[in-house]
Write a protein that holds these residues in place. Structure first.
Motif, PDB file in Angstrom:
ATOM      1  N   GLY A   1      38.935  40.601  28.054  1.00  0.00           N
ATOM      2  CA  GLY A   1      38.724  39.489  28.974  1.00  0.00           C
ATOM      3  C   GLY A   1      37.500  38.651  28.682  1.00  0.00           C
ATOM      4  N   ILE A   2      36.387  39.283  28.403  1.00  0.00           N
ATOM      5  CA  ILE A   2      35.149  38.532  28.155  1.00  0.00           C
ATOM      6  C   ILE A   2      35.252  37.671  26.894  1.00  0.00           C
ATOM      7  N   PRO A   3      35.702  38.207  25.757  1.00  0.00           N
ATOM      8  CA  PRO A   3      35.862  37.335  24.588  1.00  0.00           C
ATOM      9  C   PRO A   3      36.892  36.222  24.813  1.00  0.00           C
ATOM     10  N   LEU A   4      37.941  36.520  25.589  1.00  0.00           N
ATOM     11  CA  LEU A   4      38.941  35.492  25.889  1.00  0.00           C
ATOM     12  C   LEU A   4      38.310  34.329  26.644  1.00  0.00           C
TER      13      LEU A   4
ATOM     14  N   ILE B   1      40.645  38.059  35.325  1.00  0.00           N
ATOM     15  CA  ILE B   1      41.334  39.233  35.881  1.00  0.00           C
ATOM     16  C   ILE B   1      41.147  40.437  34.970  1.00  0.00           C
ATOM     17  N   LEU B   2      41.215  40.203  33.669  1.00  0.00           N
ATOM     18  CA  LEU B   2      41.033  41.307  32.726  1.00  0.00           C
ATOM     19  C   LEU B   2      39.618  41.886  32.777  1.00  0.00           C
ATOM     20  N   THR B   3      38.628  41.061  33.070  1.00  0.00           N
ATOM     21  CA  THR B   3      37.258  41.564  33.121  1.00  0.00           C
ATOM     22  C   THR B   3      36.998  42.416  34.363  1.00  0.00           C
ATOM     23  N   LEU B   4      37.884  42.356  35.344  1.00  0.00           N
ATOM     24  CA  LEU B   4      37.707  43.156  36.561  1.00  0.00           C
ATOM     25  C   LEU B   4      37.938  44.643  36.302  1.00  0.00           C
ATOM     26  N   THR B   5      38.676  44.938  35.257  1.00  0.00           N
ATOM     27  CA  THR B   5      38.881  46.349  34.917  1.00  0.00           C
ATOM     28  C   THR B   5      37.976  46.705  33.745  1.00  0.00           C
TER      29      THR B   5
END
Length: 105
Positions: A68-71, A57-61
């Motif tokens: 998001g990607i590192p997570l 969800i974080l990578t969508l923004t």
């Protein structure tokens, strides 16, 4: 010896049936240590899926993709390494609990 084999199967199930095997072991095995470990394995998989979902969800923004990607990468690495550590510890016969969820049980 039976416990060692069940522990190895339980940890290895993260790669082929991460929910089914812990549930089956919890239902059919009477050993309390194995039951506790099966709940930990199931909760660990749930937490990993939750973290990957949050990362997705974080990578969508655009601005939060930096988080998001590192997570997703870190959780993916943990999802592979932690079950392998569990397998090795089970083969050695030593006591081991899943990180993150060990204190919830």
């Amino acid at each position: 010896m039976e416990n060692k084999g069940l522990k190895v199967i339980l940890h290895a199930s993260a790669f082929f049936a991460p929910c089914l095997v812990p549930i089956l072991i919890f239902v059919f095995i009477r050993d309390e240590e194995i039951k506790r470990l099966s709940i930990q394995a199931l909760l660990f998989q749930f937490v990993m899926w939750l973290l990957v979902t949050v990362g997705g969800i974080l990578t969508l923004t655009i601005f939060l993709a930096i988080i998001g990607i590192p997570l997703i990468v870190i959780v993916g690495i943990m999802g592979v390494i932690i079950p392998i550590i569990g397998i090795v510890k089970a083969l050695q016969g030593s006591h081991w609990e899943y990180p993150i969820v060990r204190k919830w049980i």
